[in-house]
Design a protein around this motif. Structure first.
Motif, PDB file in Angstrom:
ATOM      1  N   ARG A  22      26.612  24.691  82.353  1.00  0.00           N
ATOM      2  CA  ARG A  22      27.016  24.757  82.956  1.00  0.00           C
ATOM      3  C   ARG A  22      28.320  25.136  82.457  1.00  0.00           C
ATOM      4  NH1 ARG A  22      27.791  23.598  88.853  1.00  0.00           N
ATOM      5  NH2 ARG A  22      29.296  25.487  88.657  1.00  0.00           N
ATOM      6  N   PRO A  23      27.866  26.705  81.645  1.00  0.00           N
ATOM      7  CA  PRO A  23      29.017  27.161  80.233  1.00  0.00           C
ATOM      8  C   PRO A  23      29.878  27.807  81.569  1.00  0.00           C
ATOM      9  CG  PRO A  23      26.254  28.139  80.596  1.00  0.00           C
ATOM     10  CD  PRO A  23      26.307  27.129  81.214  1.00  0.00           C
ATOM     11  N   GLU A  24      29.883  28.002  82.524  1.00  0.00           N
ATOM     12  CA  GLU A  24      30.817  28.373  83.467  1.00  0.00           C
ATOM     13  C   GLU A  24      32.105  27.908  83.247  1.00  0.00           C
ATOM     14  OE1 GLU A  24      28.474  27.291  86.290  1.00  0.00           O
ATOM     15  OE2 GLU A  24      27.996  28.273  84.428  1.00  0.00           O
ATOM     16  N   GLU A  25      31.761  26.817  83.291  1.00  0.00           N
ATOM     17  CA  GLU A  25      32.595  25.479  83.412  1.00  0.00           C
ATOM     18  C   GLU A  25      33.503  24.455  81.949  1.00  0.00           C
ATOM     19  OE1 GLU A  25      33.276  24.631  86.796  1.00  0.00           O
ATOM     20  OE2 GLU A  25      32.115  25.696  87.122  1.00  0.00           O
ATOM     21  N   GLU A  26      33.590  25.837  80.769  1.00  0.00           N
ATOM     22  CA  GLU A  26      34.196  25.414  80.129  1.00  0.00           C
ATOM     23  C   GLU A  26      35.433  24.951  80.391  1.00  0.00           C
ATOM     24  OE1 GLU A  26      35.642  29.892  77.558  1.00  0.00           O
ATOM     25  OE2 GLU A  26      33.536  29.339  77.431  1.00  0.00           O
ATOM     26  N   PHE A  27      36.114  23.893  78.967  1.00  0.00           N
ATOM     27  CA  PHE A  27      37.632  23.936  79.122  1.00  0.00           C
ATOM     28  C   PHE A  27      38.064  23.613  77.372  1.00  0.00           C
ATOM     29  CE2 PHE A  27      35.548  20.160  79.777  1.00  0.00           C
ATOM     30  CZ  PHE A  27      36.059  19.232  79.456  1.00  0.00           C
ATOM     31  N   LEU A  28      39.172  23.645  77.934  1.00  0.00           N
ATOM     32  CA  LEU A  28      39.706  23.641  76.491  1.00  0.00           C
ATOM     33  C   LEU A  28      40.349  21.797  76.447  1.00  0.00           C
ATOM     34  CD1 LEU A  28      42.483  26.212  75.292  1.00  0.00           C
ATOM     35  CD2 LEU A  28      40.224  26.402  74.660  1.00  0.00           C
ATOM     36  N   ALA A  29      39.653  21.034  75.142  1.00  0.00           N
ATOM     37  CA  ALA A  29      39.615  19.634  75.274  1.00  0.00           C
ATOM     38  C   ALA A  29      41.210  20.105  74.260  1.00  0.00           C
ATOM     39  CB  ALA A  29      38.569  19.516  74.788  1.00  0.00           C
ATOM     40  N   VAL A  30      42.096  18.553  74.473  1.00  0.00           N
ATOM     41  CA  VAL A  30      43.195  18.938  73.653  1.00  0.00           C
ATOM     42  C   VAL A  30      43.893  17.014  72.915  1.00  0.00           C
ATOM     43  CG1 VAL A  30      45.704  19.234  73.458  1.00  0.00           C
ATOM     44  CG2 VAL A  30      43.955  21.029  74.558  1.00  0.00           C
ATOM     45  N   SER A  31      43.407  17.191  72.199  1.00  0.00           N
ATOM     46  CA  SER A  31      43.483  15.612  71.312  1.00  0.00           C
ATOM     47  C   SER A  31      45.359  15.809  70.840  1.00  0.00           C
ATOM     48  CB  SER A  31      43.243  15.172  70.457  1.00  0.00           C
ATOM     49  OG  SER A  31      43.342  13.913  69.809  1.00  0.00           O
ATOM     50  N   MET A  32      46.556  15.417  71.676  1.00  0.00           N
ATOM     51  CA  MET A  32      47.889  14.484  70.984  1.00  0.00           C
ATOM     52  C   MET A  32      48.111  13.633  70.473  1.00  0.00           C
ATOM     53  SD  MET A  32      49.058  16.395  75.022  1.00  0.00           S
ATOM     54  CE  MET A  32      48.761  14.537  75.549  1.00  0.00           C
ATOM     55  N   TYR A  33      48.887  13.713  69.357  1.00  0.00           N
ATOM     56  CA  TYR A  33      49.962  12.579  68.628  1.00  0.00           C
ATOM     57  C   TYR A  33      50.716  12.925  68.746  1.00  0.00           C
ATOM     58  CZ  TYR A  33      50.551   9.087  65.794  1.00  0.00           C
ATOM     59  OH  TYR A  33      50.749   7.954  65.182  1.00  0.00           O
ATOM     60  N   ALA A  34      51.871  12.247  69.484  1.00  0.00           N
ATOM     61  CA  ALA A  34      53.211  12.466  68.984  1.00  0.00           C
ATOM     62  C   ALA A  34      53.668  11.926  68.482  1.00  0.00           C
ATOM     63  CB  ALA A  34      53.989  12.498  70.696  1.00  0.00           C
ATOM     64  N   ARG A  35      53.738  12.322  67.273  1.00  0.00           N
ATOM     65  CA  ARG A  35      54.333  10.844  65.867  1.00  0.00           C
ATOM     66  C   ARG A  35      55.780  10.959  65.877  1.00  0.00           C
ATOM     67  NH1 ARG A  35      52.168  10.904  61.470  1.00  0.00           N
ATOM     68  NH2 ARG A  35      50.570  12.569  61.710  1.00  0.00           N
ATOM     69  N   TRP A  36      56.267   9.694  65.345  1.00  0.00           N
ATOM     70  CA  TRP A  36      57.511   9.204  65.762  1.00  0.00           C
ATOM     71  C   TRP A  36      58.256   9.827  64.312  1.00  0.00           C
ATOM     72  CZ3 TRP A  36      60.538   6.068  68.633  1.00  0.00           C
ATOM     73  CH2 TRP A  36      59.308   5.437  69.781  1.00  0.00           C
ATOM     74  N   MET A  37      59.174  10.456  65.047  1.00  0.00           N
ATOM     75  CA  MET A  37      60.075  11.515  64.101  1.00  0.00           C
ATOM     76  C   MET A  37      61.686  11.218  63.728  1.00  0.00           C
ATOM     77  SD  MET A  37      58.535  13.890  63.006  1.00  0.00           S
ATOM     78  CE  MET A  37      59.466  15.343  62.544  1.00  0.00           C
ATOM     79  N   LYS A  38      62.206  10.647  62.207  1.00  0.00           N
ATOM     80  CA  LYS A  38      63.217   9.824  61.920  1.00  0.00           C
ATOM     81  C   LYS A  38      64.378  10.950  62.292  1.00  0.00           C
ATOM     82  CE  LYS A  38      61.388   6.565  59.023  1.00  0.00           C
ATOM     83  NZ  LYS A  38      61.913   5.593  57.874  1.00  0.00           N
ATOM     84  N   PRO A  39      65.371  10.529  62.751  1.00  0.00           N
ATOM     85  CA  PRO A  39      66.333  11.152  62.838  1.00  0.00           C
ATOM     86  C   PRO A  39      66.832  11.611  60.982  1.00  0.00           C
ATOM     87  CG  PRO A  39      66.807   8.981  64.359  1.00  0.00           C
ATOM     88  CD  PRO A  39      65.939   9.187  63.536  1.00  0.00           C
ATOM     89  N   HIS A  40      67.597  13.022  61.389  1.00  0.00           N
ATOM     90  CA  HIS A  40      67.529  13.896  59.352  1.00  0.00           C
ATOM     91  C   HIS A  40      68.842  12.480  58.948  1.00  0.00           C
ATOM     92  CE1 HIS A  40      69.503  16.478  56.840  1.00  0.00           C
ATOM     93  NE2 HIS A  40      68.693  17.035  56.932  1.00  0.00           N
ATOM     94  N   PRO A  41      68.919  12.233  57.621  1.00  0.00           N
ATOM     95  CA  PRO A  41      69.540  11.801  56.492  1.00  0.00           C
ATOM     96  C   PRO A  41      71.472  11.733  57.474  1.00  0.00           C
ATOM     97  CG  PRO A  41      67.980  12.129  55.503  1.00  0.00           C
ATOM     98  CD  PRO A  41      67.664  13.450  56.683  1.00  0.00           C
ATOM     99  N   SER A  42      71.450  13.194  57.711  1.00  0.00           N
ATOM    100  CA  SER A  42      73.175  13.402  57.830  1.00  0.00           C
ATOM    101  C   SER A  42      73.561  13.010  58.839  1.00  0.00           C
ATOM    102  CB  SER A  42      73.151  14.872  58.222  1.00  0.00           C
ATOM    103  OG  SER A  42      72.181  15.764  59.211  1.00  0.00           O
TER     104      SER A  42
END
Length: 282
Positions: free
Chosen positions: A110-130
């Motif tokens: 069913r090629p008309e049923e195509e969709f975007l598949a997204v893999s998400m990874y919200a990695r940890w971000m440390k606060p700026h040293p300041s």
């Protein structure tokens, strides 16, 4: 029916072997992987994966991937480029290196049923040293970068004009009400922003997964969250944290169901369990 699995595999080899077995049993067509790295060389011939689409990987040793696992679908990865005001047809601007992978996914029957598949990874971000902060970090920083980059695929005010399925590890607790592991007010802006983009929250939530045996941290006692991640000190039976979630475009989401494969005997070979996603293609 197209079956997908979202799974943070912690850059382990055994999950790739498990995915091969699932594919052989025709249990999965597409894998949305986080902390993946590249597949083992001996499996490269049976996995559709665009492993050369990244504009930079030198900052991290692991990254998300969208991998095709059956001959029922065609998986075409978007080449990642730095965010620009005008993107090419097969490109996606990615501002957070190692945070997302996107592929056009086409059911061959069913090629008309195509969709975007997204893999998400919200990695940890440390606060700026300041800041002189003692915080371990915050994942909403990466989550908002993912949402900003994903916004390029939302070109209409009507969500039913796009077909996006996004899943992965957001490193936050849905419905968090307190700390110290969460920043609830900041994290609520992530959930509301998904909604603003026309991406509906699909859990998984109870009863679509085994409930936690012990109290879940930072959320109300009546939460419907189901555990999808265990710490190094926990067994699957003791897992009590949900970090993995699924979203789909409003309208399209009515064709999508999810379930956490978090039973004690079905947990799998990573610290995260697998999330089964089924898309009804008619």
């Amino acid at each position: 029916m197209i079956r997908l699995v979202s799974w943070n595999i912690d850059k382990r080899v055994k999950p790739w072997r498990d995915l091969k077995k699932m594919a052989h049993r025709k249990e999965v067509d597409v894998a949305l992987l986080q902390e993946a790295g590249s597949p083992p060389g001996d499996l490269a011939h049976m996995i559709q994966v665009e492993d050369d689409v990244f504009w930079s990987r030198h900052l991290h040793d692991r990254w998300p991937l969208v991998a095709g696992l059956s001959d029922r679908v065609k998986v075409e990865g978007f080449r990642q480029v730095p965010p620009t005001s005008e993107l090419g047809e097969g490109e996606i601007g990615v501002s957070g290196i190692g945070t997302m992978a996107v592929a056009k996914t086409t059911p061959l029957s069913r090629p008309e049923e195509e969709f975007l598949a997204v893999s998400m990874y919200a990695r940890w971000m440390k606060p700026h040293p300041s800041t002189r902060s003692v915080w371990k970090g915050a994942s909403d920083v990466s989550a908002h970068r993912i949402l900003s980059d994903l916004s390029a695929f939302v070109g209409h005010s009507d969500p039913e004009k796009h077909r996006i399925l996004a899943a992965g590890d957001l490193n936050m607790f849905y419905g968090a009400t307190c700390g110290p592991l969460s920043l609830p007010e900041r994290e609520r802006t992530v959930w509301s922003r998904f909604k603003a983009l026309g991406l509906e929250f699909l859990g998984p939530q109870a009863p679509d997964g085994r409930p936690a045996a012990v109290r879940q941290p930072d959320v109300d006692a009546n939460t419907r969250n189901v555990p999808t991640c265990r710490t190094r000190q926990q067994s699957p039976a003791e897992a009590n944290r949900q970090l993995d979630y699924v979203f789909a475009s409003r309208g399209f989401h009515e064709l999508v169901t999810t379930r956490a494969l978090n039973g004690i005997d079905e947990w799998g070979s990573s610290d995260h369990c697998r999330i089964l996603i089924e898309v009804d293609t008619g």
